[in-house]
Design an enzyme around this catalytic site. Sequence first.
Site, PDB file in Angstrom:
ATOM      1  N   THR B 149      22.518  19.131  -9.565  1.00 14.84           N
ATOM      2  CA  THR B 149      22.991  19.801 -10.791  1.00 14.84           C
ATOM      3  C   THR B 149      24.331  20.457 -10.464  1.00 14.84           C
ATOM      4  O   THR B 149      25.367  19.814 -10.557  1.00 14.84           O
ATOM      5  CB  THR B 149      21.967  20.831 -11.325  1.00 14.84           C
ATOM      6  OG1 THR B 149      21.615  21.730 -10.292  1.00 14.84           O
ATOM      7  CG2 THR B 149      20.733  20.123 -11.844  1.00 14.84           C
ATOM      8  N   LYS B 171      17.716  19.303  -3.703  1.00 17.24           N
ATOM      9  CA  LYS B 171      18.784  19.776  -4.581  1.00 17.24           C
ATOM     10  C   LYS B 171      18.553  21.267  -4.813  1.00 17.24           C
ATOM     11  O   LYS B 171      17.433  21.767  -4.713  1.00 17.24           O
ATOM     12  CB  LYS B 171      18.805  19.044  -5.913  1.00 17.24           C
ATOM     13  CG  LYS B 171      17.650  19.262  -6.843  1.00 17.24           C
ATOM     14  CD  LYS B 171      17.655  20.417  -7.797  1.00 17.24           C
ATOM     15  CE  LYS B 171      18.995  20.805  -8.340  1.00 17.24           C
ATOM     16  NZ  LYS B 171      18.828  21.978  -9.304  1.00 17.24           N
ATOM     17  N   THR B 182      16.232  26.249  -9.648  1.00 19.25           N
ATOM     18  CA  THR B 182      15.491  25.024  -9.373  1.00 19.25           C
ATOM     19  C   THR B 182      15.841  24.352  -8.059  1.00 19.25           C
ATOM     20  O   THR B 182      16.882  23.723  -7.907  1.00 19.25           O
ATOM     21  CB  THR B 182      15.644  23.982 -10.484  1.00 19.25           C
ATOM     22  OG1 THR B 182      15.383  24.622 -11.712  1.00 19.25           O
ATOM     23  CG2 THR B 182      14.664  22.860 -10.308  1.00 19.25           C
ATOM     24  N   GLU B 262      25.672  28.173  -5.098  1.00 19.03           N
ATOM     25  CA  GLU B 262      26.656  28.296  -6.180  1.00 19.03           C
ATOM     26  C   GLU B 262      27.706  29.365  -5.889  1.00 19.03           C
ATOM     27  O   GLU B 262      27.399  30.551  -5.797  1.00 19.03           O
ATOM     28  CB  GLU B 262      25.939  28.638  -7.482  1.00 19.03           C
ATOM     29  CG  GLU B 262      25.187  27.451  -8.062  1.00 19.03           C
ATOM     30  CD  GLU B 262      24.362  27.809  -9.289  1.00 19.03           C
ATOM     31  OE1 GLU B 262      24.213  29.009  -9.563  1.00 19.03           O
ATOM     32  OE2 GLU B 262      23.883  26.880  -9.944  1.00 19.03           O
ATOM     33  N   ASN B 381      27.831  30.845 -13.219  1.00 21.90           N
ATOM     34  CA  ASN B 381      26.591  31.196 -13.900  1.00 21.90           C
ATOM     35  C   ASN B 381      26.793  31.921 -15.218  1.00 21.90           C
ATOM     36  O   ASN B 381      25.826  32.264 -15.895  1.00 21.90           O
ATOM     37  CB  ASN B 381      25.709  32.028 -12.969  1.00 21.90           C
ATOM     38  CG  ASN B 381      25.129  31.152 -11.877  1.00 21.90           C
ATOM     39  OD1 ASN B 381      24.424  30.197 -12.173  1.00 21.90           O
ATOM     40  ND2 ASN B 381      25.458  31.452 -10.635  1.00 21.90           N
TER      41      ASN B 381
END
Lengths: 386, 386
Positions: B149, B171, B182, B262, B381
């Site tokens: 993602t 992932k 996730t 991230e 985010n």
Amino acid sequence: MSTLEVRLPRGFRAAGVTAGLKASGRPDVALVVNDGPDHVAAAVFTTNRVEAAPVTWSRQVVTDGRVDAVILNSGGANACTGPQGFADTHHTAEHVAELLGISPGDVAVCSTGLIGELLPMDRLLHGIDAAAGALTPDGLERAAVAIMTTDTVHKVAGHSDDGWSLVGMAKGAGMLAPALATMLVVLATDAVVTPADLDAALRAATGVSFDRIDSDACMSTNDTVLILASGASGVAVPREDLTAVLSAVCSDLARQLIADAEGAAHDIAIEVREATSVDDALEVARAVARNNLFKCAIFGNDPNWGRVLAAVGTTRASFNPARLDVAMNGVQVCRAGGVGDDRALVDLAPREVHVLVDLHAGEESATIWTNDLTHDYVHENSAYST
Amino acid sequence: MSTLEVRLPRGFRAAGVTAGLKASGRPDVALVVNDGPDHVAAAVFTTNRVEAAPVTWSRQVVTDGRVDAVILNSGGANACTGPQGFADTHHTAEHVAELLGISPGDVAVCSTGLIGELLPMDRLLHGIDAAAGALTPDGLERAAVAIMTTDTVHKVAGHSDDGWSLVGMAKGAGMLAPALATMLVVLATDAVVTPADLDAALRAATGVSFDRIDSDACMSTNDTVLILASGASGVAVPREDLTAVLSAVCSDLARQLIADAEGAAHDIAIEVREATSVDDALEVARAVARNNLFKCAIFGNDPNWGRVLAAVGTTRASFNPARLDVAMNGVQVCRAGGVGDDRALVDLAPREVHVLVDLHAGEESATIWTNDLTHDYVHENSAYST
């Protein structure tokens, strides 16, 4: 009860001066003195086990229910400073006591700023001299300015009631237990109250005000909320009335802290309804308030309600996931645990955001105020220097 | 045990294709098939009470210890989607089963992406057709790419041992319990193992790998770690050997997740030593790993060790605050709870940061890996769209 021009109640003087503790050259030493006739006091402190020297000192000072003066400094937290740090706090209290002709054991001390640095005592002691010489019944705002660190505005609040009044000043942005980046609050009233009533009222008031804001979930080593009562009004105030007024003033200050939280772009009320207990409601609200993904989404004006549910799901509160409802600014984006109204209808442009989580499990409710997570928050906290 | 070129063990085929679930047009459907002769499986799932439909489904599928195939999609989490979402997951498994001539009850399903949106089933089913047609023993990397993602790189790891091998793909960036944004992991081995041994080895391995990374403390609704064993090597592997190899592969993947978290600019190992229990060490390490002020400081290359101590002080672990030592990248900045060596000596420029907290309370230790809190984290985010 009505809001009044915020000035110190009868029996109090205060001052705020510049001692040179801050590189910015802004005011950094505040002094609040209770001239009586009563000297009743109560306090609550951080529950952090790594507590700053002034917290250790003031915790002891307040045990007998008497405080005559509070000396506060910004520009240094005096935390994690070992025996020398505690000796410096002790020295600070003794210096104030000598100037005012009171006992060092009746002088509370509060510090805020960087952890792990000793205070420049020469400057601090000279600042205390200046503050003692500047004490005035009009000194509340100058004192409130002198305790600011990353605050952009000083915070005061007050209420008057039949013949007596109560005011407070605050610095910081966060909550008490746990608490953030040092919250210091000094409250003063000219009511006639017993130490037991003052203590009970303070614990009740902080429980529904400072304990229900949570800007970034970080607990400080220095948080202190002190209330001093001079009795100078001659009005004996029952515990219930005192609690009501004190709760209103503390809630006002708490809301001001959230409104000025470091780098925040939104003030967010997380309201949880129909919980089986207030504790359940608070656990759920706090889980949402502390979810970084949710906080980033609000910064981006993104009504990403899935992050609210993901946070709710981490709690032990009583609820059935298939019955959860979530509304954001009045739009019910999640209905019965699934997709509700169109998330595009939610307008997150205003600074104030209301997230309503309905657990459909009981009859209790509670609200936690928090902030979004922003570029400015990261910026301000990635090179802290005040 | 040696690292080998990462390819599927004997008995497995995989594929990764583009079904059009993602606006970006990148691959978004992966299929992993175990052709046997054994079809042993074990899994661990998110502990989030708000769990996605595929988690509810797969939890049931794996209870009998048999899984023949795993279908995974990015581009949509199928979480908080109600009865229709579960029907879609069921339909997905049935479609895979029909194409492969197996039972729907032996098909695990994993989804990742935005919460609160139904999957476009037409596209997904066509994607599954394409994936089934593209299955190949060389398909691991393409499958790993299709589950990305916000990942910037795909993640695979593997080990071989006397005649058998074990590989995995992952992932996400975060941890399992709680877990973030996730994390999906599928592992495959050609070892001959019992369901009980596979389950025990998986729980032991995830406990010391995925459970010890905590990028941003956010637990996902979709986290799944699945392991499939084909037995095609003919080598019976004892539980201890399996646990060791599986722990190594899971730790490799966990470290890759942190390295690609991230927006992160630093990978931070929080090592806690001389705790009275591993639980104490983990509680302390996790408290530091979740402290936003600390994480911002590391982003700013600021060795603000006071924030480490403030976080340690919020825990219930056994320690005396006056005995705490903290080192950052080898410089002992805090000694005996007070000021240690000059913080200016700490070099935080490298991506990897080591924070060592010595509790001086016992003999146990543990490490949690986390990331810093950065502008890019907030940016990525605050407008999530993949």
